[in-house]
Design a protein around this motif. Sequence first.
Motif, PDB file in Angstrom:
ATOM      1  N   ALA A  82      42.082 -11.861 -50.709  1.00 20.42           N
ATOM      2  CA  ALA A  82      41.268  -9.799 -50.952  1.00 20.42           C
ATOM      3  C   ALA A  82      40.810 -10.503 -52.529  1.00 20.42           C
ATOM      4  N   LEU A  83      41.615 -11.309 -52.831  1.00 21.43           N
ATOM      5  CA  LEU A  83      41.355 -11.815 -54.809  1.00 21.43           C
ATOM      6  C   LEU A  83      40.336 -12.271 -54.643  1.00 21.43           C
ATOM      7  N   TYR A  84      40.004 -13.534 -53.780  1.00 21.55           N
ATOM      8  CA  TYR A  84      39.031 -14.609 -54.316  1.00 21.55           C
ATOM      9  C   TYR A  84      37.594 -13.676 -54.004  1.00 21.55           C
ATOM     10  N   ARG A  85      37.770 -13.421 -52.996  1.00 21.53           N
ATOM     11  CA  ARG A  85      36.706 -12.382 -52.446  1.00 21.53           C
ATOM     12  C   ARG A  85      36.094 -11.335 -53.802  1.00 21.53           C
ATOM     13  N   ALA A  86      37.385 -10.758 -53.889  1.00 18.08           N
ATOM     14  CA  ALA A  86      36.580  -9.315 -55.527  1.00 18.08           C
ATOM     15  C   ALA A  86      36.490 -10.009 -56.874  1.00 18.08           C
ATOM     16  N   THR A  87      36.711 -11.348 -56.751  1.00 11.67           N
ATOM     17  CA  THR A  87      36.774 -12.588 -57.508  1.00 11.67           C
ATOM     18  C   THR A  87      34.908 -12.964 -58.210  1.00 11.67           C
ATOM     19  N   THR A  88      34.648 -12.455 -59.323  1.00 13.11           N
ATOM     20  CA  THR A  88      33.250 -12.991 -60.222  1.00 13.11           C
ATOM     21  C   THR A  88      33.682 -14.216 -60.590  1.00 13.11           C
ATOM     22  N   PRO A  89      32.787 -15.541 -60.731  1.00 15.33           N
ATOM     23  CA  PRO A  89      32.817 -17.070 -60.805  1.00 15.33           C
ATOM     24  C   PRO A  89      32.676 -16.149 -62.196  1.00 15.33           C
ATOM     25  N   HIS A  90      33.290 -17.196 -63.726  1.00 14.34           N
ATOM     26  CA  HIS A  90      32.970 -17.211 -64.650  1.00 14.34           C
ATOM     27  C   HIS A  90      31.440 -17.573 -65.231  1.00 14.34           C
ATOM     28  N   ALA A  91      31.075 -18.162 -66.122  1.00  9.99           N
ATOM     29  CA  ALA A  91      29.648 -18.523 -66.310  1.00  9.99           C
ATOM     30  C   ALA A  91      28.950 -19.499 -66.162  1.00  9.99           C
ATOM     31  N   GLY A  92      30.330 -20.111 -66.928  1.00  9.04           N
ATOM     32  CA  GLY A  92      30.520 -22.150 -66.137  1.00  9.04           C
ATOM     33  C   GLY A  92      29.807 -21.849 -65.498  1.00  9.04           C
ATOM     34  N   PHE A  93      30.134 -21.567 -64.072  1.00  9.22           N
ATOM     35  CA  PHE A  93      29.549 -22.312 -62.325  1.00  9.22           C
ATOM     36  C   PHE A  93      28.043 -21.757 -62.927  1.00  9.22           C
ATOM     37  N   GLY A  94      27.478 -21.010 -63.570  1.00 10.88           N
ATOM     38  CA  GLY A  94      26.112 -20.639 -63.835  1.00 10.88           C
ATOM     39  C   GLY A  94      25.474 -22.108 -64.275  1.00 10.88           C
ATOM     40  N   ILE A  95      26.200 -22.505 -65.160  1.00  9.79           N
ATOM     41  CA  ILE A  95      26.076 -23.693 -65.959  1.00  9.79           C
ATOM     42  C   ILE A  95      25.732 -24.872 -65.806  1.00  9.79           C
ATOM     43  N   LEU A  96      27.053 -25.019 -64.578  1.00  3.36           N
ATOM     44  CA  LEU A  96      26.969 -25.849 -64.133  1.00  3.36           C
ATOM     45  C   LEU A  96      25.440 -26.217 -62.738  1.00  3.36           C
TER      46      LEU A  96
END
Length: 281
Positions: A82-96
């Motif tokens: 449930a925690l991982y489903r509710a988590t928004t990946p931080h902006a670093g993922f978009g940078i990658l």
Amino acid sequence: MAHEEAIEKAAALLADADGLLVAAGAGIGVDSGLPDFRGNSGFWRAYPPLERLGLAFHEIACPDSFDTDPRLAWGFYGHRLALYRATTPHAGFGILRAIGARMARGSFVFTSNVDGQFQRAGFDREAIVEYHGSIHHLQCTRPCCDAIWPADDVHPDVDMDACRLVSDLPHCPRCGALARPNILMFNDGAWLPQRSEAQMARFQRWRTGLRRPAVIELGAGVDIPSVRRVAESMEVPLIRVNPRAAEVRKGVALEMGALPALSLLAAALEIDPSQSSSLNA
Ligand SMILES: [Zn+2]
């Protein structure tokens, strides 16, 4: 600025490459607010009821715990799901993603994380190796067959005062035995590796087509060295991002967290993080 020269070197490696390997361990998720299971103190801070029971990470994250106390095991994994489903990946993922998108052969992810955060961040599902499996997939505990199926129908309700699942336990649709996450656990002779192996085969095909790969390794520990081993196996100078153990034989050490390091790299490569939105779904 202490890191200025290192960032410049790293940016030069990235600017010159035709494909990006992103090698990620648990540390990449810290900036998204995910708990760090390093040592008993880190683990028990996230799961106080397991501290009261005196259970360490390796004592709950094992197939035995599904035999001895299924509701406790599923309390732990259900809460994480449930925690991982509710988590928004931080902006670093978009940078990658933006860095990889500039390269002719794009990017590939190799991660020991089971949290599905790269998929949530919009990375191509066909270009991710989840080396230790995924919490978003299930398998039979016995196991009666090779089936691995999505956990989409599991909506865990967990009493976090006791870390116990109070909703229905998931079962194998074939034999009716208890189902478990398709994650490589500790002392795990029952894990079904087929899904991860298929991902690995795709990765091997991708990497053989590269001429000038670049590698960014983020938050990969030294205790479970699979991520570091793959990063080093590319045999190119490595960009190692780690706030505690960034030392690298050949390459660039960025002794900091994933998000600050990637933000500096984005600036050096003139990538606008606001234009590389991490969520596309
Ligand atoms: Zn079964």
